[in-house]
Design an enzyme around this catalytic site. Structure first.
Site, short mmCIF file in Angstrom:
data_model
loop_
_atom_site.label_atom_id
_atom_site.label_comp_id
_atom_site.label_asym_id
_atom_site.label_seq_id
_atom_site.Cartn_x
_atom_site.Cartn_y
_atom_site.Cartn_z
N PHE A 16 22.07 5.81 33.36
CA PHE A 16 22.16 6.32 31.91
C PHE A 16 23.32 7.35 31.66
CE2 PHE A 16 17.82 6.09 33.95
CZ PHE A 16 17.25 5.31 33.20
N THR B 36 13.02 1.24 32.48
CA THR B 36 12.44 2.42 32.76
C THR B 36 13.31 3.63 32.75
OG1 THR B 36 12.27 2.50 35.22
CG2 THR B 36 10.38 1.59 33.95
N CYS B 37 12.75 4.90 32.64
CA CYS B 37 13.91 5.84 32.64
C CYS B 37 14.01 6.53 34.13
CB CYS B 37 13.40 7.12 32.13
SG CYS B 37 13.05 6.92 30.33
N ASP B 38 14.05 5.22 34.99
CA ASP B 38 14.31 5.73 36.40
C ASP B 38 15.60 4.94 36.96
OD1 ASP B 38 14.01 6.09 39.41
OD2 ASP B 38 11.80 6.34 38.77
N ASN C 292 6.09 4.49 33.29
CA ASN C 292 6.59 4.66 32.01
C ASN C 292 5.87 4.37 30.82
OD1 ASN C 292 10.17 5.00 31.68
ND2 ASN C 292 9.01 5.83 33.31
#
EC number: 4.1.1.17
Lengths: 388, 388
Positions: free
Chosen positions: A147, B320-322, B360
């Protein structure tokens, strides 16, 4: 105290379970509010999305950082308004963006041109913030690689958003999950300050700084207090963003808010010695709550009733027929640990049940709230009175 | 052909989904029956426990290797008798053993004294086999560390089982999942032969050899045929276990039976270039079907309609934010890959949906059967006729 509630919980549920104390969440929320006076808190729902936690935080005044339509629907069903949500995932389905927009969400994270375009088409006129990369140093779980982008590109993206009729609001960063060094936030805010200045010169008046998450939870290493981290953040903001009129600061705690509120309670299914190696197998593993241990996340572990015993070295593994399901390859546990002993993972309220699978047909840990147990006890009392 | 069915599936479901062809399972079952004439097949339910797969295999005459009460309940509900199940997990909950026994299961795996005791108490008089360790060489997914014991200890455990009034039936081994060398089974059977001989001398007449699973599925490397592996196994049995009267041979294929029957169909959510690195993000990742890629399991990938294009290097990640949710760190994909392109993981029928989480708040891949799509088409035809 937790020991008492574990015994109480065992009267109504089987292991594994995540015993959870909502009063800890309230305490953490108020602690963060006090330490970060200038910030709005957006709880990162992905850490633990149980309705009781969401409802409590909504009542306390928290906002929410969401990752998907599934999370948004859950929050809407609990009466949380879209205006209190930020869509923080930089990889969104287009239909999820449209759904968010329809339900009042106006704040979106981006870190690429294509994501700007997707938001512009599906949520026209919304606010966007760009995620800037950090090096993730001092974090147990760095989040940098996948990110965020570099400051120059972030500026380009903000201009691009403006061209696409979106409102370029500002920047976000994430110092990495479980970050142990307050200086990490300082360094990131310094970078943000430089981008805000450059943006101003090119006619973009940014006003949003999202300091992300990463606030640590007590495990096996000493951690800085929320007060220390808050002080570092506020000082860095005063120093680097003093020129921004009506700066809006956002924090997105996930692990911090729920980690210390839960104990994962498991039971020993088997102890064995094979080829000179000692193994303990418990009824939860990397597919049933303990996924973070694959990346060597270290929990403090307590074997109930055997806290003062001499320790020896074991392999600790989960209950599935999968060789990946090894929790720790080298861990010290009480010598006499045996069948049916309760093995507790302390401060495991975050990123445990959210990773649950049903692999091998095994029931994953459910959540048990201390508050529920109290409710049961009242019911039981009433019943008893009726029967007497 | 699969391309046609993917387009058909997209008319009724959204990505991600696992498009599944039951006729491939039938083909693989019959192929294994032909290659391993002396063996009873026990399908390892954990690879993919969908009711349609279980029902088909039950109809074909397969038996089942189960890992938990959850799997047993699923099979019982589909009308599979307990007599057709082997409880192959060496780490069982006591209440699961009792449940299995109550429902007619009489065959249990063990690799430790404590497990023998648990079976003796909760399933008295049952048959047990001891899992012997292998080195897992030539396997993509070795299973040795966590399971199995050495031959001497195996003998002690069989004697111990006899003392505990269980019936010591024989041995099992597992050469490791996705094993590419037929010699691995030969080597394991040689070891088994020596244990059977020693057991005989000490008065234990073993009669069960469980050759486990590990039969490979076509991915990016060439694999031996089932025929070659079957030949290696049968020759090794003739050579090393000729002295055993009425030898019962068991095989436990999991991945082999379902791997080639499924394609995981995903969609591109985002393409970006940041700091000179190119990323593609799709709507399934390591928490939504692609867990095995964390251990570098290599799928063959096809981007529909772009099979003949020039390739370039990408990072491929999930939604996902992972940061752990990175599928491959270096992979070659078509240059023009972009938003909404369909990215297919070939031969992904095993160990994908079984690892599903809802992390998520993201919906994991569901299964779509080609047979179902055909049913829909008939229904649609009927509808159309009615309307005409």
């Amino acid at each position: 105290m937790m020991e008492y509630w574990i015994r109480r919980a065992l009267e109504v549920v089987k292991t594994p379970f995540l015993l959870f104390d909502l009063s800890v969440v309230e305490k953490k929320y108020l602690e963060m509010k006090a330490a970060l006076k200038k910030a709005d808190i957006y709880y990162a729902v992905k850490a633990n999305s149980h309705p009781r936690i969401i409802s409590l935080l909504a009542r306390l005044g928290s906002n929410f950082d969401v990752a998907s339509k599934g999370e948004i629907e859950k929050l809407l069903a609990l009466g949380v308004d879209g205006k209190r949500m930020s869509f923080g995932n930089t990889i969104k389905r287009e239909e999820d963006i449209a759904f968010a927009y329809k339900n009042g969400i106006r704040l979106f994270a981006v870190d690429s041109e294509m994501e700007v375009e997707k938001v512009a088409i599906n949520a026209p006129g919304s606010f966007v913030f760009v995620r800037v990369e950090t090096d993730g140093a001092d974090a147990d779980w760095p989040l940098s690689r996948k990110f965020g982008t570099n400051p120059e590109h972030a500026l380009q993206l903000l201009s691009y958003a403006s061209k696409m009729k979106l409102i370029p609001a500002g920047l976000s960063f994430h110092v990495g999950s479980q970050n142990l060094n307050p200086e990490s936030w300082k360094k990131a805010i310094e970078i943000a300050g430089r981008v805000f200045k450059k943006a101003m010169r090119s006619g973009l008046n940014l006003f949003l700084l999202n300091v992300g998450g990463g606030f640590p939870v007590q495990h096996t290493k000493p951690i800085p207090s929320m007060e220390e981290i808050g002080k570092a953040i506020e000082e860095a903001i005063d120093e680097n963003l003093w020129f921004v009129h009506n700066l809006k600061v956002i924090a997105e705690p996930g692990r911090y808010m729920v980690g210390e509120a839960g104990w994962l309670v498991t039971k020993v299914l088997l102890k064995s010695e094979r080829s000179g190696e000692k193994w303990v197998y418990i009824d939860a593993g990397v597919f049933h709550g303990l996924a973070e241990t694959i990346q060597n996340f270290e929990y403090e572990i307590r074997v109930l009733g055997k806290e003062r015993e001499e320790l020896e070295e074991y392999h600790l593994a989960g209950p599935t027929c999968d060789s990946v399901d090894v929790i720790y390859d080298r861990i010290f546990l009480p010598k006499s640990i045996t069948l049916n002993d309760l093995v507790c993972f302390i401060n495991a309220g975050a990123y445990t049940v959210e990773y649950n699978t049903r692999f091998n047909g095994i029931e994953p840990p459910k959540m048990v709230f201390i508050e529920e147990l109290t409710e049961i006890s009242i019911e039981e009392k009433i019943k008893t009175r009726v029967l007497d």
